[in-house]
Scaffold this active site. Sequence first.
Site, mmCIF file in Angstrom:
data_model
loop_
_atom_site.group_PDB
_atom_site.id
_atom_site.type_symbol
_atom_site.label_atom_id
_atom_site.label_comp_id
_atom_site.label_asym_id
_atom_site.label_seq_id
_atom_site.Cartn_x
_atom_site.Cartn_y
_atom_site.Cartn_z
ATOM 1 N N HIS A 77 0.867 -1.181 0.000
ATOM 2 C CA HIS A 77 0.000 0.000 0.000
ATOM 3 C C HIS A 77 0.903 1.231 0.000
ATOM 4 O O HIS A 77 1.671 1.436 0.940
ATOM 5 C CB HIS A 77 -0.933 0.021 1.206
ATOM 6 N N CYS A 78 0.805 2.027 -1.054
ATOM 7 C CA CYS A 78 1.706 3.167 -1.218
ATOM 8 C C CYS A 78 1.015 4.465 -0.799
ATOM 9 O O CYS A 78 0.030 4.874 -1.415
ATOM 10 C CB CYS A 78 2.165 3.271 -2.676
#
Length: 367
Positions: A155-156
């Site tokens: 998850h960026c």
Amino acid sequence: MAPSGSGSIKRSCQRVLYWIPVVFITIIVAWSYYAYVVQLCIESVENIGEKIVCLLAYHLFFFMFTWAYWQTIFTKPMNPLKEFHLSYADKELLEREDRGESQQEILRRIAKDLPIYTRTMSGAIRYCDRCQLVKPDRCHHCSVCDKCILKMDHHCPWVNNCVGFSNYKFFMLFLLYSLMYCLFIAATDLQYFIKFWTNGLPDTQAKFHIMFLFFAASMFSVSLSSLFGYHCWLVGKNRSTLEAFRAPAFRHGADKNGFSLGFSKNFRQVFGDEKKYWPLPIFSSQGDGCSFPTCLVNQDPEQPSTPAGYNPSTKSAGETHQFPAKPLRESQSRLLNSGQSWSEAEGADDKDKRGTSNPAMTIENET
């Protein structure tokens, strides 16, 4: 009502906070556009030919970077197909049973007809309690998105999105074009940055924009080059970031190279077969995200020999291209001698005996 209302307000605040890194990047890029186009090219560059070339090249890099960034942010992550979700009857049956052999049998029966080869580290079927589904291979539950993501990489926060099967190609192109964008700015701004220190530029506000533009582009180039290089290595090995930190587990144990088919096929799984689409932020990845070919010798006797629903094709050549489901890898040739795998030369009775042995499975949640 109060707890529900406060929870809704909390979630709304979290959604706003999650966009702060994206807004920060947007502000930096907007300022770099002004500093490069207006302050450098229009105000400082005197040669007309150099000015035109710089502006044309800059806008090409800017457009590709913006396009890839947009696609990475707003492409929704893909979730498991309905075949992996438990039916209402299975949910009730699973909830009624104690956490023991009965639950193991239920999950085993559900997963029997699914193209699943990975297990938990304890040998259990990978099951998500929150989404109430059997996890496909390489699928993980994201605590931020609160859902299972196909081939989840990470998850960026910089894109406020999960990077997974649906947008990993876009993420790679975003890293590539942002690196090229920064390198181009640093390279073309260097001579004017030198003039700044040698008093070769007039004393205007352009001097400070040129100086900070070079510093910002250089610093981002260093960080982006390391990140892009790391993800190039991951693509070449056919691993996700999560798999690089914790190798996927199969029936014979953990195997960090379980999904690697060689550099060319690994690359094409992400970018597709048609070369014309490789540099464009257009989805062209192979497969459906729910099943992947492996290079394991000892395949699961309870599963089909080829992953269901996985049928990548070579469009440019006009012929069907099927990845080998279980090609033999040299590093695993020892498995043939250890009795953990079966071959076509063995009798049918031996195959049946091996097919009846299964590890003890429990419900184990992964995040």
